[in-house]
Write an enzyme that holds these catalytic residues in place. Sequence first.
Site, PDB file in Angstrom:
ATOM      1  N   SER A 172      13.265  15.311 -52.364  1.00 45.74           N
ATOM      2  CA  SER A 172      12.797  14.461 -53.460  1.00 45.74           C
ATOM      3  C   SER A 172      11.463  14.939 -54.030  1.00 45.74           C
ATOM      4  CB  SER A 172      12.727  13.010 -52.966  1.00 45.74           C
ATOM      5  OG  SER A 172      12.509  12.114 -54.016  1.00 45.74           O
ATOM      6  N   ASP A 226       8.166  27.548 -60.472  1.00 41.31           N
ATOM      7  CA  ASP A 226       8.609  27.898 -61.826  1.00 41.31           C
ATOM      8  C   ASP A 226       7.447  28.279 -62.738  1.00 41.31           C
ATOM      9  OD1 ASP A 226      11.175  27.472 -61.047  1.00 41.31           O
ATOM     10  OD2 ASP A 226      11.625  25.904 -62.514  1.00 41.31           O
ATOM     11  N   LYS A 269      17.642  16.465 -52.871  1.00 45.74           N
ATOM     12  CA  LYS A 269      17.654  15.093 -53.364  1.00 45.74           C
ATOM     13  C   LYS A 269      16.889  15.078 -54.690  1.00 45.74           C
ATOM     14  CE  LYS A 269      16.737  10.546 -53.581  1.00 45.74           C
ATOM     15  NZ  LYS A 269      15.922   9.909 -54.626  1.00 45.74           N
TER      16      LYS A 269
END
Length: 460
Positions: free
Chosen positions: A321, A332, A346
């Site tokens: 999560s 990224d 998740k």
Amino acid sequence: MSKRHLSPLVLAIALALSYTAAAAPVGAPQDPVRTQVATDAAKAPAVEDARTDQSSDSKVPLDEIRRYVAVYKAVKAAYVEPVDDHQLMQSAIRGLLLDLDPHSAYLEGDAAENFDEQSRGNYEGIGVEIQRQPDGTLRVIAPIDDTPAARAGIKSGDLIVAVDGAPLTPSDEAASSLRGEAGTTLELTVIRDGETEPLTIKVQRQTIRIASVRTRMLEPGYGYVRVSAFQADTAAEFDRQLDELRQKAGGKLRGLVLDLRSNPGGLLTAAVQIADSLLDEGTIVSTRGRIAISDAVFGATPGDRLGGAPLVVLVDAGSASASEVLAGALADNGRALVMGSRTFGKGSVQTLLPLDNGDSVKLTTARYYTPSGKSIQALGIVPDILLKPDADAGNGGRKGYTEASLPGHLGGDGEESRDASEGEVLEGDGYIDLALAELKKLPAKTVRKAAAKDAQAPTQ
């Protein structure tokens, strides 16, 4: 996770339940089943949707409501024992959410309060993040650091099948059974991969006050930050302790290891704030759902608190999560090297919808996407450098433990293209040493002058 009132959805549920109540009043005569079931649908009130200009998604399916009324009255009339109306309705509401995905659920008053308490990091229990299974058993996502569960030896991937000798069933309020008065003891029956027999583990409940951030110096100039969960005060504590590390290093760190292993997640806002502290610019995460209020984009503001010092992030199969959001944002944006094993996957957003009776609906309303547009849901974050557990040292190695393995899980964009690599739990300080070795190879990231200036500013 956020708290928003999605009035169209709540209205639809309320309308459905009001129609049901009108068609099946309390105290209806207990007629024989065969004749009553055949005629109930015809006797249900004909209710027309006056808002005919709205989409079919906003309309109450009256034929399905009539079918529900027929079954409801059949149960009331012929079940072997009398069934309380409230109990039957609660079961029906839970069933409405049961098959959606593993994270949507109906939370009765105490459960909703517990849900809020855990985000504040102050409650009475054993300190473990769990995922309820369809059969009522509890899968451990991760024990939280320095809690009774962690000290008793509960591990990521464990399956709790009984509490105090009583097997867990779908009808149990299983998660609530782990809560209780501080000082009381419970006995858990646990199935663990690699063990031929179930384990019996005794755990004493305590008042859980989670210290979600811990830091230390690994070597002169190289810091270490462990974030075990994302609570309401985690981001502020992260900034404070990071500033203390920088002061110990003479004002500037040469590099940082950020340890998110077996961090089960928590508040999205805390993860976003930590990402903002480490990024000078760029997108952090976006969410996308079916309705406009579920769509959001979170971006970084100028100011890298590390001043461009290199960063390595450690993750494993217990990282879920919000910890996946943070790792994905740093990866990224080219801000960090990610090491470890594939994360849990998740990547869905749960919204808490308060109801007028004090209960709440926890409903999955959106998916998380990393800055590059990749879905986290059921896919997880794949590290730049994959690490394997040391089986001889007993450092993790439990496989088959992912969001994608949960029955009825929400699919992720591109889940069909998932490769064969599967997440594993990585335990022990040996992985920190490996991360430090890689950290020393990384160059500092160039940051804007304004960001470097901000990095030297004291915590507000």
